[in-house]
Design an enzyme around this catalytic site. Structure first.
Site, mmCIF file in Angstrom:
data_model
loop_
_atom_site.group_PDB
_atom_site.id
_atom_site.type_symbol
_atom_site.label_atom_id
_atom_site.label_comp_id
_atom_site.label_asym_id
_atom_site.label_seq_id
_atom_site.Cartn_x
_atom_site.Cartn_y
_atom_site.Cartn_z
ATOM 1 N N LYS A 104 0.818 -1.222 0.000
ATOM 2 C CA LYS A 104 0.000 0.000 0.000
ATOM 3 C C LYS A 104 0.844 1.260 0.000
ATOM 4 O O LYS A 104 0.469 2.243 -0.619
ATOM 5 C CB LYS A 104 -1.068 0.003 1.090
ATOM 6 C CG LYS A 104 -0.566 0.055 2.497
ATOM 7 C CD LYS A 104 -1.706 -0.090 3.484
ATOM 8 C CE LYS A 104 -1.186 -0.420 4.868
ATOM 9 N NZ LYS A 104 -0.104 0.408 5.396
ATOM 10 N N ARG A 118 13.778 -2.698 8.490
ATOM 11 C CA ARG A 118 12.722 -2.073 9.296
ATOM 12 C C ARG A 118 12.567 -2.846 10.594
ATOM 13 O O ARG A 118 12.482 -4.079 10.586
ATOM 14 C CB ARG A 118 11.405 -2.098 8.505
ATOM 15 C CG ARG A 118 10.801 -0.717 8.321
ATOM 16 C CD ARG A 118 9.547 -0.783 7.512
ATOM 17 N NE ARG A 118 8.377 -1.050 8.332
ATOM 18 C CZ ARG A 118 7.139 -0.724 7.986
ATOM 19 N NH1 ARG A 118 6.923 -0.120 6.839
ATOM 20 N NH2 ARG A 118 6.133 -0.998 8.762
ATOM 21 N N ARG A 144 -7.392 2.668 10.958
ATOM 22 C CA ARG A 144 -7.127 1.236 11.109
ATOM 23 C C ARG A 144 -8.101 0.581 12.082
ATOM 24 O O ARG A 144 -8.073 -0.642 12.226
ATOM 25 C CB ARG A 144 -5.719 1.045 11.690
ATOM 26 C CG ARG A 144 -4.608 0.879 10.651
ATOM 27 C CD ARG A 144 -3.290 0.991 11.406
ATOM 28 N NE ARG A 144 -2.234 0.188 10.890
ATOM 29 C CZ ARG A 144 -1.307 0.612 10.029
ATOM 30 N NH1 ARG A 144 -1.362 1.820 9.527
ATOM 31 N NH2 ARG A 144 -0.329 -0.182 9.658
ATOM 32 N N ARG A 173 1.147 -8.032 13.474
ATOM 33 C CA ARG A 173 0.556 -6.941 12.686
ATOM 34 C C ARG A 173 -0.567 -7.481 11.778
ATOM 35 O O ARG A 173 -1.598 -6.834 11.598
ATOM 36 C CB ARG A 173 1.638 -6.235 11.862
ATOM 37 C CG ARG A 173 2.510 -5.324 12.747
ATOM 38 C CD ARG A 173 3.891 -5.072 12.157
ATOM 39 N NE ARG A 173 3.863 -4.406 10.886
ATOM 40 C CZ ARG A 173 4.789 -4.585 9.932
ATOM 41 N NH1 ARG A 173 5.807 -5.387 10.130
ATOM 42 N NH2 ARG A 173 4.695 -3.922 8.811
ATOM 43 N N ARG A 224 11.545 -8.065 2.654
ATOM 44 C CA ARG A 224 11.763 -6.620 2.838
ATOM 45 C C ARG A 224 12.669 -6.375 4.045
ATOM 46 O O ARG A 224 13.497 -5.467 4.033
ATOM 47 C CB ARG A 224 10.414 -5.916 3.042
ATOM 48 C CG ARG A 224 10.540 -4.411 3.189
ATOM 49 C CD ARG A 224 9.199 -3.727 3.202
ATOM 50 N NE ARG A 224 8.575 -3.751 4.514
ATOM 51 C CZ ARG A 224 7.369 -3.230 4.790
ATOM 52 N NH1 ARG A 224 6.669 -2.666 3.839
ATOM 53 N NH2 ARG A 224 6.885 -3.273 6.005
HETATM 54 P P1 AMP Z 1 2.644 1.192 8.387
HETATM 55 O O1 AMP Z 1 3.847 1.816 7.761
HETATM 56 O O2 AMP Z 1 1.360 1.707 7.839
HETATM 57 O O3 AMP Z 1 2.711 -0.318 8.378
HETATM 58 O O4 AMP Z 1 2.665 1.618 9.948
HETATM 59 C C1 AMP Z 1 3.760 1.296 10.774
HETATM 60 C C2 AMP Z 1 3.364 1.375 12.242
HETATM 61 O O5 AMP Z 1 2.960 2.715 12.557
HETATM 62 C C3 AMP Z 1 2.177 0.504 12.655
HETATM 63 O O6 AMP Z 1 2.535 -0.843 12.900
HETATM 64 C C4 AMP Z 1 1.727 1.238 13.920
HETATM 65 O O7 AMP Z 1 2.615 0.975 15.005
HETATM 66 C C5 AMP Z 1 1.923 2.695 13.520
HETATM 67 N N1 AMP Z 1 0.686 3.220 12.872
HETATM 68 C C6 AMP Z 1 0.535 3.625 11.587
HETATM 69 N N2 AMP Z 1 -0.715 4.023 11.350
HETATM 70 C C7 AMP Z 1 -1.401 3.880 12.512
HETATM 71 C C8 AMP Z 1 -2.745 4.092 12.900
HETATM 72 N N3 AMP Z 1 -3.678 4.533 12.030
HETATM 73 N N4 AMP Z 1 -3.082 3.836 14.194
HETATM 74 C C9 AMP Z 1 -2.178 3.395 15.082
HETATM 75 N N5 AMP Z 1 -0.888 3.138 14.776
HETATM 76 C C10 AMP Z 1 -0.502 3.375 13.495
#
Ligand code: AMP
Length: 192
Positions: free
Chosen positions: A14, A134, A89, A145, A128
């Site tokens: 995404k 990461r 989310r 996750r 990745r």
């Molecule tokens: P992502 O890059 O979208 O996978 O986000 C990485 C991490 O950021 C997630 O695993 C959460 O710890 C935090 N995060 C991102 N978006 C949100 C959200 N909408 N609500 C809570 N935590 C978030």
């Protein structure tokens, strides 16, 4: 003017698609994950606490996340459209986003869900991890996750399906092809 949300499990591509689609549509991409990653480099207690949640694959608490999104959505570059990636989310975040948008007389035009099989996602994310290092890309955290996605974020997808603005796109395939699928799917919902 386009207000679009891209939603999908971790590893569904995404972030990559969000960048490409936002460029094509000429709107700013807002990725909560990217904003958090940029913000947690400091040593303040808030940075350290936020990083703990991210490293564990947990959601950062709403009080921080919601405020960050409200602030970002009040900036002038998103008045005429935006692409949201990674927010909302949870259904509580859907309610909060509804409030922010209603305050500005706005609404989402379309929600695109990228779909992919769990085992394919785990394999992708482990790949990745080797490339990017990461800190939340190890198998236990990846699976956590994914569990959170199924437990909480699928309810968000269901909410938008009921509202009639959801379209599902197969996230497996060559990046260019997936981008075309997203654009095509979005066109039935008034994307240019
Ligand atoms: P992502 O890059 O979208 O996978 O986000 C990485 C991490 O950021 C997630 O695993 C959460 O710890 C935090 N995060 C991102 N978006 C949100 C959200 N909408 N609500 C809570 N935590 C978030």
């Amino acid at each position: 003017m386009t207000r679009i949300l891209i939603i999908g499990p971790p590893g569904s591509g995404k972030g990559t698609q969000a960048e490409r689609i936002s460029e094509r549509l000429g709107v700013a991409a807002i990725s909560t994950g990217d904003i958090f990653r940029a913000n947690v480099k400091g040593e303040t207690p808030l940075c350290v606490e936020t990083k703990k949640y991210m490293d564990a694959g947990d959601f950062v608490p709403d009080r921080a996340t919601n405020k960050m999104v409200r602030d970002r959505l009040s900036e002038s570059d998103v008045e005429d459209g935006f692409l949201l990636d990674g927010y909302p989310r949870t259904t509580a975040q859907v309610d909060y986003l509804d409030e922010i948008l209603a305050d500005g007389n706005q609404r989402l035009d379309v929600v695109v869900q990228l779909t992919a099989d769990d085992e394919e996602l785990v394999a992708r994310l482990l790949g990745r991890a080797k490339e990017t290092g990461r800190s939340d890309d190890n198998e236990a955290v990846i699976r956590h996750r994914l569990d959170l996605y199924h437990e909480q974020t699928e309810a968000v997808v269901a909410t938008y399906a009921v509202r009639g603005i959801l379209t599902r796109v197969d996230g497996i395939g060559i990046v260019d092809e997936v981008t075309e699928r997203v654009i095509l799917a979005g066109q039935s919902f008034c994307l240019p």
